[in-house]
Design an enzyme around this catalytic site. Structure first.
Site, PDB file in Angstrom:
ATOM      1  N   GLU A 423      51.849  42.549  49.323  1.00  0.00           N
ATOM      2  CA  GLU A 423      52.513  41.398  48.815  1.00  0.00           C
ATOM      3  C   GLU A 423      54.013  41.446  48.637  1.00  0.00           C
ATOM      4  OE1 GLU A 423      50.605  39.798  45.473  1.00  0.00           O
ATOM      5  OE2 GLU A 423      48.964  39.721  46.169  1.00  0.00           O
ATOM      6  N   GLU A 499      42.738  42.199  48.990  1.00  0.00           N
ATOM      7  CA  GLU A 499      42.327  42.050  47.581  1.00  0.00           C
ATOM      8  C   GLU A 499      41.534  40.750  47.602  1.00  0.00           C
ATOM      9  OE1 GLU A 499      45.702  42.072  44.603  1.00  0.00           O
ATOM     10  OE2 GLU A 499      46.820  43.651  45.986  1.00  0.00           O
TER      11      GLU A 499
HETATM   12  C1  GAL Z   1      47.945  40.862  43.433  1.00  0.00           C
HETATM   13  C2  GAL Z   1      48.546  42.181  43.350  1.00  0.00           C
HETATM   14  C3  GAL Z   1      47.929  43.217  42.649  1.00  0.00           C
HETATM   15  C4  GAL Z   1      47.417  42.783  41.500  1.00  0.00           C
HETATM   16  C5  GAL Z   1      46.682  41.698  41.573  1.00  0.00           C
HETATM   17  C6  GAL Z   1      46.066  41.084  40.079  1.00  0.00           C
HETATM   18  O1  GAL Z   1      48.835  39.835  43.565  1.00  0.00           O
HETATM   19  O2  GAL Z   1      48.758  42.459  44.736  1.00  0.00           O
HETATM   20  O3  GAL Z   1      48.950  44.343  42.399  1.00  0.00           O
HETATM   21  O4  GAL Z   1      48.799  42.202  40.534  1.00  0.00           O
HETATM   22  O5  GAL Z   1      47.413  40.155  42.061  1.00  0.00           O
HETATM   23  O6  GAL Z   1      45.136  39.872  40.429  1.00  0.00           O
END
Ligand code: GAL
Length: 832
Positions: A423, A499
């Site tokens: 990100e 993610e």
């Molecule tokens: C994402 C990020 C992660 C964590 C996650 C929580 O945006 O890459 O490190 O913060 O959100 O949902």
């Protein structure tokens, strides 16, 4: 003499004769948090410093306080449009500040005539290293391994090694840990030796009949030598051997090719490991030896999926931060193994090490357990996310940090992709400095056998700017609704979900009434981004952070888009820091994972297991049945299972046999194809992956679920009963024995007279450890609990808590726990 010692002695003697390379761990250190200006000086008196054993995390032992590292920030990734204070973001622990460490190292005249290197697996952070008062070098990154040749700074006899570390406020988005939290080793070799991280073993052709192994070995030194390279199979038997005469004058890289017939391939269910044994000989005598572990396996990244040894594998992955909850960031191999055992039981086949290189042993374990891995280098490039994050060091250090990560880790068969970032903020500016290409090229200059990748959250920007197609395989964070559209618009792009998820929960907590979104509200502003005043969301997967969505949506998205390589759930285990969405002095650790911070399963664990684990049967029902406040009221009863059908009985009365209800194309997927944002949970989503009895009137007693196969044959049953009065504290060690120095884990549960868990018991417990171990830490999976993790008191949370002990000698460990009314002793864990 004990047979175990004879074996150890034999292994030691063989290691010494074969390797002629000695590795000594520097475990005993003195530590202080006071910033002495000159603590590196040889004669500095450190008598009043604390004696510690490395790996050591000094911050985790301190008290929680929401005033620590409060960050005023606007997280655009989280959809925020104005700055706000975030408490607990880095764990509400005092990780900011100085840590000085000093250790003694005795050098012999022999080794001073040869070569001595000092290797740190990672030091948090901004390390400055001194030997005998002299500055040796530094490393800002807290996660990278680094080493120095210290030969010329040493003297015969005692030497002082000193390290100064410093963490800054707003340095991290999660709990980074503090101190020498990973191994420190001294590596003694001949002057002519295999370079640190200097072997690279690849397998250009692989089949079950034959494999070609290509080895490149870098040697540093001077003179003429014979170098023997030998391949040992998984049983340690030599299967190929080659020898070369070399002349070194500085540095030389030699190459060998081996043919291995009928290789034992490395795979998820067959984690076979080979060894390359390199011996450097002078006049027939081994002067330096080196071993590198590798696997024979073939990986391919195709438009229709990822292939391992010609079999398409979908990632059933989880992200993992590096901490171990109550034990902090200090790396204990056995605790990582514990995490992996739980993850494998859930069906996990891949880990994304978010967002930094892990301890090297973590990758060894992935190799040994057959888990695929993504090694990730950065969470920030030039544009920061936090005030004092890695962006401060990027220009000076990124090239070296990335290079070192790849050099160190490139022989692990588990690693399939190198991630150059997560990100990264440059997405929003379309990467004007072309950093994506710069980093991608660095990786390719070292290793072309694996794919490069990055995790993008702003998919539109990353796609339009070409960043997503600069890496070999793109990762998208939280985008299940648009896979289809991405494939239509960018037909040559290979990608996976780096993610996923975003529903939050705490173990054994249920909130009533249970509300679900309608199809309408799920697509707009979800009704279910609820903040509960007690900081304890429930377990019906109906509470999401605004950028997240329930697990069901990703399952559906992957089912209907089979070209996506798979998913990495955020996260496998809860971790210290990032208590989203409870930022306002309410909590200090995360809520996202299927397993809580101490390793206890939430209901969601069984959801993933029922979808992912193809070898074990799952039959899990919730909520628990101690809900007196619900008497006479309707609530949904949910069953996660991979059986065909299930029937619910409440106090013997049937509520009917049901199956999961899967629409041909789920509405909730079809409707969101055009939409990036995710939205909430509907009953239809839940019913597609769970069996649900929607309106069950609660009456105390028992709920029972019976599972059937398609022919209505009873296959299994499970129950939740209303527990009676708390009767005992049950203490169960997770293992029967541990070895000296290892950490052992106990689960404590409050049970009634019949042994049923009392899931609403929340009283304080005292802990006493004696015998062969010391108390190390304890926790209970409650993100709002502010008791010091390193003191022997712990509130039982929803009936349970976990105790960590560290063994100090051989024998039995005795552990006693008590609450105001209950007490129990256990001596089942043995140190062998
Ligand atoms: C994402 C990020 C992660 C964590 C996650 C929580 O945006 O890459 O490190 O913060 O959100 O949902």
């Amino acid at each position: 003499m004990n047979i175990k010692y004879i074996i150890c002695l034999f292994v030691l003697i063989t290691t010494l004769t074969v390797s002629a390379q000695e590795i000594e761990l520097l475990k005993k250190w003195k530590y202080t948090s006071y910033d002495y200006g000159n603590a590196q000086a040889i004669n500095f008196n450190d008598d009043n410093w604390e004696s510690v054993t490395v790996p050591h995390d000094w911050a985790v032992k301190e008290d929680f306080n929401y005033t620590h590292d409060v960050q005023l920030t606007m997280v655009i990734q989280d959809g925020e449009n104005k700055p706000d204070y975030r408490t607990g973001r880095s764990g509400a622990l005092p990780y900011v500040g100085i840590g000085w460490y000093r250790s003694n190292y005795t050098a012999s005249a022999n080794e001073l005539a040869e070569k001595v290197q000092l290797l740190f697996d990672g030091a948090m952070s901004n390390a400055k290293v001194y030997v005998n008062g002299q500055y040796i070098g530094e490393r800002p990154s807290g996660y990278n391994s680094f080493y120095f040749d210290i030969t010329k700074f040493l003297k015969e006899g005692n030497n002082i090694i000193a390290v100064r570390l410093e963490n800054f406020n707003s340095q991290s988005r999660w709990y980074p840990g503090a101190g020498l939290y990973r191994k420190v080793s001294v590596i003694k070799t001949n002057k002519t030796h295999v370079k640190m991280w200097g072997t690279f073993i690849t397998t250009p052709t692989v089949s079950t009949k034959n494999a070609e192994v290509h080895a490149e070995v870098e040697i540093i030194g001077n003179g003429n030598y014979t170098v023997v390279n030998e391949v040992l199979n998984p049983k340690g038997v030599s299967v190929a051997k080659k020898s070369q005469e070399i002349k070194v004058n500085g540095e030389v890289k030699l190459k060998e090719d081996f043919k291995i017939s009928k290789p034992n391939l490395w795979g998820i269910t067959t984690p076979n490991l080979y060894t390359l044994k390199t011996s450097i000989l002078k006049d027939g005598k081994v002067i330096n030896g080196h071993t590198s572990t590798f696997g024979i396996r073939k990986i391919r990244f195709e438009l229709d999926g990822f292939y391992l040894n010609n079999e398409k594998i979908r990632f059933k992955g989880v992200n993992m931060h590096h901490d171990f909850g109550p034990v902090g960031a200090a790396f204990h191999k056995e605790l990582f193994v514990r995490q992996m055992i739980k993850m494998k039981e859930m069906g996990v086949n891949a880990i994304r090490f978010s967002h930094n290189p892990p301890a090297p042993e973590a990758l060894d374990i992935c190799d040994e357990m057959g888990v695929l891995a993504i090694d990730e280098a950065f969470d920030e490039w030039q544009i920061g996310k936090v005030l004092n994050g890695y962006s401060k060091h990027f220009d000076l250090w990124a090239k070296q940090d990335l290079t070192d990560m790849i050099l160190r880790d490139r022989n692990h068969p588990s690693i399939i992709m190198w991630s150059i970032g997560n990100e990264i903020m440059e997405q929003y500016k379309h990467d004007p400095n072309h950093i994506t290409k710069f980093l991608n090229d660095i990786v390719k200059s070292i290793d072309t056998t694996r794919a490069t990748t990055a995790g993008f959250n702003s998919s539109t920007n990353a796609l339009e700017s070409g960043m997503a197609s600069t890496v070999d395989v793109a990762g998208f964070n939280y985008k299940p609704g648009i896979y289809h559209k991405i494939r239509e618009t960018y037909p040559n792009l290979k990608f996976y979900a780096s993610e996923t998820g975003g529903s939050v929960s705490t173990r054994n907590s249920y909130k009533f009434p249970v509300t679900f979104d309608t199809e309408q509200t799920a697509r707009g502003t979800s009704l279910n981004q609820v903040i509960y005043p007690d900081g304890q969301p429930g377990n019906y997967e109906n509470t999401n952070v605004p950028w997240g969505y329930p697990p069901f949506k990703e399952f559906a998205a992957l089912e209907y888009n089979d070209f996506v390589y798979g998913e990495f759930v955020w996260t496998g285990y809860d971790y210290l820091g990032e208590p989203s969405p409870y930022h306002n002095a309410q909590a200090r650790s995360s809520y996202f994972a299927p397993v809580d911070m101490v390793g206890l399963e939430k209901d969601k664990f069984h959801l993933y297991k029922s979808e992912w684990n193809t070898t074990e049967k799952v039959l899990h029902v919730f909520p628990h049945w101690n809900l007196p406040e619900m008497k006479g009221t309707e609530l949904p009863v949910v069953c996660y299972t991979n059986y065909d059908k299930a029937e619910l009985f409440v106090n013997g009365k049937s509520f009917g046999i049901k199956t999961k209800v899967k629409p041909v194309i789920p509405d909730f997927l079809a409707d969101t194809i055009i939409k990036e944002a995710s939205g909430g949970t509907t009953m239809a989503q839940l019913k597609a992956y769970a069996i649900v009895w929607e309106n069950v009137v609660y009456e105390p007693g028992e709920i029972k679920v019976v599972a059937y196969n398609t022919k209505n044959k009873k296959m299994a049953e499970t129950k939740r009963v209303t527990a009676g009065a708390p009767f005992a504290l049950k203490i169960e060690p997770e293992l029967n024995s541990i070895t000296l120095g290892e950490v052992g884990v106990y689960i404590v549960s409050v049970v009634d007279e019949k042994g049923n868990l009392c899931p609403t018991f929340n009283e304080n417990m005292n802990i006493e450890v004696s015998g062969a171990a010391e108390f190390l830490a304890s926790g209970n999976g409650d993100p709002t609990n502010l008791q010091n993790l390193s003191k022997p008191q712990r509130k039982l949370f929803n009936g349970q808590a976990v105790i960590y002990v560290q063994s100090t000698e051989f024998g039995n460990i005795i552990i006693k726990t008590s609450t105001s009314k209950l007490n129990t002793t256990n001596n089942l864990l043995i140190v062998k």
